[in-house]
Structure formats: C-alpha cells, structure tokens
Design a protein around this motif. Structure first.
Motif, mmCIF file in Angstrom:
data_model
loop_
_atom_site.group_PDB
_atom_site.id
_atom_site.type_symbol
_atom_site.label_atom_id
_atom_site.label_comp_id
_atom_site.label_asym_id
_atom_site.label_seq_id
_atom_site.Cartn_x
_atom_site.Cartn_y
_atom_site.Cartn_z
ATOM 1 N N PRO A 591 0.826 -1.218 0.000
ATOM 2 C CA PRO A 591 0.000 0.000 0.000
ATOM 3 C C PRO A 591 0.859 1.266 0.000
ATOM 4 N N PRO A 592 0.430 2.297 -0.703
ATOM 5 C CA PRO A 592 1.273 3.495 -0.921
ATOM 6 C C PRO A 592 1.782 4.141 0.355
ATOM 7 N N LEU A 593 0.978 4.149 1.406
ATOM 8 C CA LEU A 593 1.389 4.825 2.635
ATOM 9 C C LEU A 593 2.684 4.267 3.209
ATOM 10 N N PHE A 594 2.969 2.993 2.907
ATOM 11 C CA PHE A 594 4.138 2.343 3.487
ATOM 12 C C PHE A 594 5.366 2.435 2.588
ATOM 13 N N HIS A 595 5.312 3.290 1.568
ATOM 14 C CA HIS A 595 6.469 3.468 0.685
ATOM 15 C C HIS A 595 7.412 4.510 1.259
ATOM 16 N N ASN A 596 7.981 4.285 2.393
ATOM 17 C CA ASN A 596 8.934 5.249 2.945
ATOM 18 C C ASN A 596 9.922 4.543 3.865
ATOM 19 N N GLU A 597 10.912 5.309 4.285
ATOM 20 C CA GLU A 597 12.034 4.768 5.040
ATOM 21 C C GLU A 597 11.605 4.162 6.360
ATOM 22 N N GLY A 662 20.274 35.217 -10.056
ATOM 23 C CA GLY A 662 21.455 35.600 -9.286
ATOM 24 C C GLY A 662 21.496 35.007 -7.912
ATOM 25 N N LYS A 663 20.917 33.817 -7.728
ATOM 26 C CA LYS A 663 20.874 33.203 -6.404
ATOM 27 C C LYS A 663 21.902 32.100 -6.309
ATOM 28 N N LYS A 664 22.348 31.893 -5.087
ATOM 29 C CA LYS A 664 23.256 30.781 -4.807
ATOM 30 C C LYS A 664 22.500 29.470 -4.964
ATOM 31 N N THR A 665 23.045 28.522 -5.691
ATOM 32 C CA THR A 665 22.368 27.258 -5.931
ATOM 33 C C THR A 665 22.926 26.184 -5.040
ATOM 34 N N MET A 666 22.079 25.125 -4.860
ATOM 35 C CA MET A 666 22.493 23.972 -4.094
ATOM 36 C C MET A 666 22.492 22.760 -5.005
ATOM 37 N N ASP A 667 23.355 21.817 -4.738
ATOM 38 C CA ASP A 667 23.473 20.615 -5.546
ATOM 39 C C ASP A 667 22.331 19.668 -5.182
ATOM 40 N N LYS A 668 21.234 19.729 -5.959
ATOM 41 C CA LYS A 668 20.043 18.978 -5.604
ATOM 42 C C LYS A 668 20.196 17.490 -5.852
ATOM 43 N N SER A 669 21.186 17.124 -6.600
ATOM 44 C CA SER A 669 21.373 15.698 -6.847
ATOM 45 C C SER A 669 21.780 14.961 -5.588
ATOM 46 N N LYS A 670 22.204 15.717 -4.596
ATOM 47 C CA LYS A 670 22.662 15.081 -3.356
ATOM 48 C C LYS A 670 21.622 15.155 -2.243
ATOM 49 N N TRP A 671 20.414 15.590 -2.572
ATOM 50 C CA TRP A 671 19.340 15.600 -1.571
ATOM 51 C C TRP A 671 18.793 14.193 -1.376
ATOM 52 N N ILE A 672 18.542 13.830 -0.125
ATOM 53 C CA ILE A 672 17.963 12.529 0.216
ATOM 54 C C ILE A 672 16.572 12.762 0.770
ATOM 55 N N LEU A 673 15.566 12.193 0.117
ATOM 56 C CA LEU A 673 14.176 12.351 0.528
ATOM 57 C C LEU A 673 13.724 11.119 1.306
ATOM 58 N N THR A 674 13.130 11.346 2.484
ATOM 59 C CA THR A 674 12.498 10.273 3.257
ATOM 60 C C THR A 674 11.054 10.680 3.502
ATOM 61 N N SER A 675 10.101 9.913 2.981
ATOM 62 C CA SER A 675 8.686 10.258 3.133
ATOM 63 C C SER A 675 8.042 9.380 4.199
ATOM 64 N N PHE A 676 7.015 9.954 4.843
ATOM 65 C CA PHE A 676 6.296 9.228 5.880
ATOM 66 C C PHE A 676 4.821 9.057 5.537
ATOM 67 N N SER A 765 17.403 15.697 3.363
ATOM 68 C CA SER A 765 18.715 15.910 3.988
ATOM 69 C C SER A 765 19.746 16.271 2.940
ATOM 70 N N HIS A 766 20.674 17.146 3.329
ATOM 71 C CA HIS A 766 21.773 17.595 2.474
ATOM 72 C C HIS A 766 22.923 17.935 3.397
ATOM 73 N N ARG A 767 24.108 17.933 2.874
ATOM 74 C CA ARG A 767 25.252 18.209 3.740
ATOM 75 C C ARG A 767 25.201 19.628 4.315
ATOM 76 N N ASP A 768 24.542 20.550 3.617
ATOM 77 C CA ASP A 768 24.492 21.927 4.088
ATOM 78 C C ASP A 768 23.274 22.241 4.950
ATOM 79 N N CYS A 769 22.176 21.594 4.688
ATOM 80 C CA CYS A 769 20.974 21.889 5.485
ATOM 81 C C CYS A 769 20.025 20.699 5.455
#
Length: 1000
Positions: A591-597, A662-676, A765-769
C-alpha cells in the motif's frame, strides 16, 4: 395625595427592626457572611430576621457564665466558601471552637484579625489558600489547645513567639511553604502532644535535639522536611510517643538503639532516607509496635530474629535496602503479621516452612532477592492472603496446591524463578485475581478451562515457559482481560474465536509458539487493542482487513508466519509505531502509505511483494513466460532512462533559473528524501519555493516557509542551516543542537499518526541543510493568535476545543505510543491551528522517548522548555517524565482562560501560575478570566481553570495524568458528565476508562 416614604427611611427602619430581632452575636456572624463568597448558598439560613443565631448552619450555642446562651462553636468545614478571613468572628466573646477547614479562604492572617479570639481553644484553618507569614499573635491566645493550619500557602519562618504557647497540645503546619529550618525553640512547648511539620520546603537542617524535651509528645511527624544528619538518640527517651514519622528526608547514620526505649510507640516510619548500619537492637521490647517501615535506605546485615517476636507486629517494610542472610525462622511464628515487604535486598536461602501458617498474612512481597527452595505450602493458611509477589528469585519446584484454594488472592506475581511442573487447575480460575504473572519459569501443561472462573482477571502473563496445548475457548469469558502475554511457549492449534470478543483487550502477544489456522476476522470488540504480536507461529491464510478498523492499534507484528494474499489497503488507517509483516508468503503491491524509510524493514522476506510506484508491479498470477522475463528488464531500462531524462531537464531548469535570478544554488542531486506518507509532490517542488517572500517564521536554528504546491495545497517547510555558532559560548554547537532537533523530529513524528499531532509529510537531507515538511496550519500557532489583535477570533467554545484537542494529542504521546514520548516543550506557540481552529501539537525537537510512563524520571543534560512553562522540579533536578509536560499544559490552559502570556511585566517577579494563584487568593476566580470571553460561559471557564491549576500543582505527584486531564475536560459540559462521543462521532477512548496504576 400621600407622598412616598423616602428610600433611606425604609432602609433605616429595616435595619432598626433587624437590630431589635437579632443580638450582637448574630450581627457579627452576618458581618462575617457578608465578606464571604458562598457559591452553594450553604449559609442561606443565616437570616437577619431570625431571633437567634443558635440554629444557623455551623453555629452552636452553649450556656455560659450567668446562665445565658452564647455562640461557642462555629464550624464551617467544607462549604466551599472563599474570601478573606472573617475577622468579625473574633468579636464573639465566648467563641471557643472555630473551623474553616476545607474552604478557599484566600487572605493573609493578620495579628490584628486573630488576636481578639481570646476564648479559642480549637482553631482549624487547614486546607485553605492562606498566604503570607504565620501570625505571631497565635501564641498569645491563652486557652488555645488545638491549632491546625495544614494545607495552606504560609511562607517564611515559624515565628519565635511560637515557643510561648501556654496551653497548646496539637500543632499542625503540614504542607505549607515554610522555607527556613525547623527551629529548636519548638522544644519549649512543653504541653505539646502532637507536632506535625511534614511536607514543607524547609531549608536543609538537622532534627533539633530539643524536641526530646517534649515529654508529653505522642505524635512527631517530620516527613519531607529536608532533614539531614543523624537521628538524635535522645528521641528514644520520648516514652509517650505513639507515632514517629521521619520519612522522605536525607537522614544518615544509624537507627539509634535508644529506640528500644519508645515504650508506647505503635508506628515508626523511617523510609526514603540514607540510613546505614544494622537493624537496631532490642526492638522486641517495643510491645506496642504494630508498624515499622525503614524501606528505601542503605541498611545492611541480617534481619534479627527478635523482630518477629514483637507481639503486635502487623506490618514490616524493609524493601530496597542491603539486608542479607536468610529470612528468620521466627517470621513463621509472628501471629499478627499482615504485611511483609522485603523486596530488593540480598536475602538468600529458603522460606520458613510455616510462613503464613500462624498469621492472617495479607500481603507478601519478597521480590528481587536470591531466595531458593519451594514456596511454603501453608502460605495462605490464614485465609486472608491477597498478594504474593516473589519476582526475580530462585524459587524452584511446583506451585503449592494450597494456592488453588486461596480465594482471597488478587495478585500472583512469580515471574523469573525456576518453578516447574503443571499449574494447579484451580489457580487459573481464582475469582478475585486481577494479575496472574508466571513469566520466565519452566512451568508446563496447558491453560486450564477453569480460567473461565477468573472473572476479575486483567493481566495474564505466562510468557517464557513450556505451556502447551490449545488456548481454551473459555478465555473469552474474561471480560476484564487487558493483557494476554504468552509468547515463547509451545501453544498449538487455532486462536479461539472467543478472543475476538474481549472488549477490554489492550495487548495480545503470542509470539514464538506453534499456533496455526487463520487470523480472526470477528474482532469488532477490540476497540482498546494497542498491541498485537502473533509473530513466529504457523498462521496461514490472508491478513484480515478488519485489522485496519481497530481505532488505537499502534503495534502490529505478524512476521514469521505463512500468511498469503495481498496486504489489505485498510492497514493504512492504522497509526502504527511498530509494523512488521516480514517473512511470510505475501504478494502484490505494498500500500502506498508504506512506501517510505520508516517501513523499510516491515516487508522483508516476501519475494512476491513489490512497491507499486509505477503501475508496473507484477501480479501474483504472473506465470513467468519467457516474454515476461524479457519484457520486465526492457520496461525497467525504459523507466530508469525516462527518470534520468526528466531529472536532467529539471536540474537544468533549476540551475538556469537560479543563475538568471542571481541566487546561490544547491546541488540537488545530493538531496535525500524520506517520506512518511504518500506524497503528491517531489523534493524539487519544495526546493524551488524556498524564497524569502515565503518565510512565515524564523528561529535560532533556521526558518519556516509556506510552500504552495502545484496542486494548490500548502505545506510548511522548516529549514535548518548548518552554522558554526556555539551555544552559550561554550563547547555546545548550535549546529549539533539543530541537527539533534532534526533527528528527534524525524524519529518522533515519522511514525506518529494522530489527528491532534501535526503531520510530518517527509524530510530532506543535504550536507548543508536539512528540511522538514509538515502539513500547513493556516491559523498559525495558538500563542501568536491568542496574544495578538486577532484574539477576538478565539471565543470560549473555540478555546475549549483547542484545549481538548491538545490534551488528546499529549494523552496519545504519554499513554498510547509504544514506547511513550515526553514532549518537553509544550507551550502555546507549539500548538498549531488548522482552518477550523482544530489544534495539533507540534515541534518535537527536544522530545524524548521514555522507557515507561509512570516510571522513574530520566535525567537530561540540559534544560529543555520555555520560560514560564517549565515545571518547578525540572528546573533544578533536570529530571523529566510526563509530569513535566502536564505542568506545561496546565500553563497553556491558564493562558486560554486568562488571555495572558506565561510571563509578563505586569506580573512583576511572578509567572502566570503564581499570578493566577495570588490573584484568586486576594480577589476571586472571576478576576483572572479574560474579559473578552462571554460571561455566559463563566461556569464552564471556571471548571477549566481548576483543571489548569490541578495540572500546575507544585508537587508532581498531585498532577493528574494526561488521560485524567482529557476526562476532566470531557466532563466540562452542561450536564457535568463526560460525552461518550469524540468529535468524529466515534466512541471516545477516554469514556469510562480509569487510569491504571503500575503494578509493583
């Protein structure tokens, strides 16, 4: 035409008529009534038209010198009167007895008010709300023999004038706020028979040896008085002393041998100190002694034989000491012994064979020792045994047959011994037993059908034994059964259908047996079931969809069976903290609700299960033809390629947009998503919206954003940035604190499912924030709204709804989570409001998982919480349990009632709790109620105010549990009784549900 009589003339005539009808004593009593608030009209018969006050409520007249009737007694006990001390009562010249006990008298007691009461012999002002210092003038009352001011808020020192009482026999200052040391001059009141100073926050000091001068003393109660040092041996010379209580202090040294000289003593209470040494010699001389309690000390050595030779001894408590050796053989000879509690020592050897045979033994607790041998067969021979607790020893052999005939038993706790053989059939069916605990032995045989007779059984704990055979259908007769724990046995056969009919069942653990058959489907009665563990058996068939309808189930383990079929979608309805379906034969989509860490290990060992994220999940009916084997890898490659392409396009667009802006960017490829929860958005949709324009709040660890998603729904995003700032200028790192808060939020909220707890959608989660994504609460926090210009939106029904919602959320954390959770930062700013002003508890950054609610408090390295909300004991002990949350919630209730902040310049050095208490004492309850609230709700508001004051009691033990708080709030309605329905129309889980005390 006749002119009307002026009003003042009528008033004069009326007063003149009253003056003729009523004597001066009556007028003085009416003056006293005039200054008191009488909510129940208890003094209605205090009528100015009466000819005499002698028949009025609480008033007694007697013949005095000269043969005249005069008022001698005024007893207004328990009438719920409030207001200042009625000084006009002291104008009654013959008043000898005055009791205002159990009211709400809330003033200081001035010397000028009390000194005219020169005829008083008995003065009882106990259980009121008096404040300020004890009046010195009390000692000037020449005839006073009885003075009781217990249970008030008197502060400061005991006045030196108290040494001068000429006739005082009874002095009780219990449970006030006296905060200097116990003065030696009390030893000068030579007439004293009773001295009770217990439970005051005295400064640490020794027991004055001068108290030994009180040769008439019969009662000396100094419990909870911050006493240190040794017990003066001279106290042993008080030959008339009947009751001695020095418990709950920090006394050290030995119990003086001089105590053998207390020839009249009936009760000695020394528990909860730091006393050392051996048991005092010569106690057999105490021929009047009935009760001796020296538990919770550091006493050592053997228990002397002559203790049980005390002829009238009926209660001996020596638990939690360091006594060794065996239980003396004389214990079996004591003829009056009712209670014997020596658990938590180092006793060894067998029990006396005649223990219980010669006395009406009621309670026996020898747990947590090293006792051996068999349980005495005559232990219930006196026919009165109610409790037998022998936990954690080395008892062996069979259970005595005599226990099966012991109809008086209510508690049998024999876990963790070496008992063997079959349990006598009659033990299973004892009618009064509410806990039968045999866990951790080598007992065998089956559960007898006689269990149908155990009508009062609430806890059946037989795990880790060798029980075999079927669970009898008769178990369905146990309508009070709350916990059935039989894991790690050899039980076989199917679950009897009757188990599904148990209405009070809260925990069912049958793990690691050989049970078989299908899972029960007729389980509608399991409305209180919170834990179900059927793991490691031989159950087969499909998982019952009915499990998803159990309203409070939060622990479900069906792993290690042979269950087949799909996972019922209804299980998504559950609020699960522990969920395990691994090592079965399940198939189909998860079931979809249980598709998380949080549930990553819940489905292991089921090769035919898949996460249906793409619609490509193979059906359990797939026959595995060759074209299928080829088609699946091709589809997987196509899917991965498509995802890579989409991710590349999104990444390019994101970088391009940020460069343009003109904004500082973050490396989004390194974001880790955990859904509940099942998500309808991606992390990139969140990241793209973290603009300064969307900031709705900020704090020391980061900012909070409102993010409107593509589907027009909103979420709140808390962003925690890495920083190099230190906390308090020391080694503590603010980054560490912020990230600790992040981990605590994820650990706590990730598995919580409750309508009064804010929903955590996911974390990134990301190394910076780090990001926490919550459901968005459009009305913000209670604190911001209540203390702003928009407070008018919060009428009383709305405030009451908020209080009840938040209470139910905290009740869930304390009582229904496994393990329980203490929030540690309950405050109005952490209670968020949805569009309908429904309240949800939020911000679990400092929450702690506690091993067990109701257990001992846990030490914390730093103070968590907010100014004005921190429980008084937490601030200086750093020890936390659920009582800390309850105090903080009480402050929130007071905020809702008063509309004031927890700390404010208008309070001076006080906080809201102290301001409310002192204002009520000086004025009345209405003076603290928010003027913006409609007066038609005044009675209901006052009841809720009392709930808040109960929660903010200085003593943690006096605060109600959150389950009790919810019940009290539910009772606040027009009929003054709980509603059986919760807000969603279902039966409230708090209706007719009493708090259960923890078993010893």
């Amino acid at each position: 035409m006749q002119r009307p009589t002026p009003f003042f003339i009528l008033l004069f005539l009326q007063l003149w008529a009253v003056g003729l009808a009523l004597n001066q004593e009556g007028r003085d009593l009416l003056q006293a009534k005039l200054g008191l608030y009488d909510p129940h009209n208890a003094l209605a018969d205090w009528n100015p038209n009466s000819s005499t006050p002698c028949n009025w409520t609480g008033v007694t007249c007697s013949t005095v010198s000269g043969g005249n009737l005069a008022v001698t007694d005024v007893d207004l006990t328990g009438l719920d009167l409030s207001g200042p001390f009625p000084a006009s009562l002291c104008r009654l010249p013959n008043l000898s007895f005055l009791s205002l006990s159990l009211n709400y008298i809330n003033s200081t007691l001035l010397d000028s008010s009390i000194s005219p009461c020169s005829a008083l012999t008995h003065l009882d002002l106990s259980q009121n709300l008096f404040v300020g210092s004890l009046p010195s003038a009390l000692s000037s009352l020449p005839l006073l023999e009885y003075l009781d001011v217990a249970g008030n808020n008197f502060t400061g020192a005991i006045p030196p004038s108290f040494a001068l009482f000429p006739s005082l026999q009874i002095l009780s200052l219990t449970a006030n706020l006296l905060n200097e040391t116990i003065p030696p001059f009390l030893g000068n009141i030579s007439t004293l028979r009773q001295l009770n100073l217990s439970y005051n926050p005295f400064a640490a000091g020794q027991i004055p040896s001068s108290l030994a001068n009180l040769t008439n003393l019969e009662t000396l109660w100094l419990a909870g008085c911050a006493l240190v040092g040794q017990i003066p041996p001279s106290l042993g010379h008080l030959a008339n002393l009947i009751n001695l209580d020095l418990s709950s202090n920090s006394l050290t040294g030995i119990i003086p041998d001089t105590f053998s000289g207390l020839a009249s003593v009936v009760q000695i209470e020394l528990y909860n100190n730091s006393l050392t040494g051996n048991f005092p010699a010569g106690v057999s001389n105490l021929t009047a002694l009935r009760r001796f309690d020296a538990a919770m000390n550091f006493l050592s050595g053997p228990i002397p034989d002559d203790v049980f030779s005390i002829p009238l001894l009926d209660s001996l408590h020596l638990y939690q000491n360091k006594f060794n050796g065996s239980l003396p053989a004389t214990a079996g000879k004591a003829r009056q012994l009712l209670e014997l509690r020596i658990f938590g020592n180092n006793l060894s050897g067998p029990l006396p064979s005649d223990l219980g045979a010669n006395s009406p033994l009621v309670s026996l607790d020898l747990s947590d020792n090293q006792l051996t041998g068999e349980i005495s067969n005559g232990i219930c021979q006196g026919g009165a045994l109610q409790e037998i607790l022998l936990i954690n020893n080395f008892f062996s052999g069979r259970l005595p047959e005599s226990l099966a005939q012991c109809q008086s038993l209510t508690r049998i706790r024999l876990s963790n011994n070496q008992l063997s053989g079959e349990v006598p059939a009659g033990i299973w069916g004892l009618p009064r037993v509410w806990i039968l605990e045999l866990t951790g032995n080598s007992l065998s045989g089956s559960i007898s059908p006689n269990i149908a007779g155990a009508a009062n059984l609430s806890n059946l704990l037989i795990a880790r034994n060798k029980f075999s055979g079927n669970i009898p259908a008769a178990i369905g007769s146990l309508l009070k059964l709350y916990e059935f724990s039989a894991w790690d046995n050899h039980l076989t056969g199917p679950l009897p259908e009757s188990i599904g009919l148990l209405p009070e069942l809260g925990q069912l653990n049958l793990q690691n047996n050989s049970l078989s058959g299908g899972l029960l489907t007729n389980i509608q009665s399991w409305r209180k079931l919170t834990q179900l563990n059927l793991a490691d058996n031989h159950f087969s068939g499909e998982i019952s969809p009915e499990l998803g309808n159990l309203p409070v189930l939060n622990y479900l383990d069906l792993s290690g069976n042979s269950l087949t079929g799909s996972i019922p979608i209804q299980l998504q309805n559950l609020k699960l903290n522990q969920f395990n379906l691994s090592n079965n034969l399940l198939s189909g989509p998860i079931p979809p609700l249980f598709h998380n860490e949080a549930y990553k290990s819940s489905f292991l060992g089921n090769p035919n299960l898949c996460r249906d994220l793409t619609g490509l999940c193979r059906s359990s009916s797939d026959n595995g033809h060759g074209h299928g084997k080829l088609f699946w890898p091709l589809r997987a490659i196509f899917f991965v390629s498509a995802m890579v392409l989409i991710a590349g396009v999104v990444l390019f667009y994101w970088k391009y947009r940020n460069i343009k802006r003109g904004k500082k960017t973050m490396d989004k490829s390194k974001w880790i998503l955990t859904s509940f929860h099942k998500l309808g958005f991606s992390e990139y949709e969140i990241l793209n919206s973290l603009d300064e324009d969307n900031v709705i709040g900020s704090g020391g660890s980061g900012k909070v954003y409102k993010v409107v998603l593509g589907n027009n729904e909103a979420v709140a995003v808390k962003k925690l940035w890495k920083t190099k700032l230190t906390v308090n200028g020391g080694g503590g790192n603010q980054d560490d604190a912020a990230y600790d808060a992040f981990e605590s939020e994820v650990e706590t909220l990730g598995k919580i499912r409750h309508r009064s707890i804010v929903k955590l959608w996911c974390c990134c989660s990301h190394r910076d924030c780090k990001l926490l994504v919550y459901e968005y609460m459009p009305n913000g926090s209670l604190g911001d709204l209540l203390h702003s210009s928009k407070a008018g939106l919060l009428d009383w029904p709305t405030r009451f709804k908020i209080a009840l919602d938040a209470a139910e959320g905290l009740c869930y954390l304390h009582h229904d989570c496994v393990p329980p959770i203490v929030h540690r930062d309950v405050k109005s700013n952490n209670i968020l409001l949805d569009a309908d002003f429904g309240a949800k508890v939020s911000d679990f950054g400092v929450a702690k998982i506690i091993d067990g609610i109701g257990g001992g408090p846990q030490s914390m390295s730093v103070i968590a919480g907010s100014c004005g909300y921190i429980a008084p004991e937490y601030a200086y002990t750093l020890r936390v349990n659920e009582k800390s949350d309850i105090y903080s919630f009480g402050v929130v209730i007071l905020e809702l009632v008063t509309g004031k902040r927890p700390v404010s310049p208008e309070f001076g050095e006080k906080d809201l709790v102290n301001w409310v208490c002192s204002t009520i004492q000086q004025k009345d309850e209405e003076s603290v109620i928010d003027s913006k609230l409609d007066a038609c709700y005044r009675e209901e508001i006052t009841k809720v105010l009392h709930v808040g004051l109960h929660c903010t009691s200085n003593l943690p033990i006096n605060r109600p549990s959150m389950r009790r708080v919810v019940k009290m709030l539910l009772e606040v309605c027009a009929e003054n009784k709980p509603s059986p329905l919760s807000k969603d129309g279902k039966l409230s889980p708090y209706y007719h549900e009493e708090d259960q005390g923890s078993a010893s």
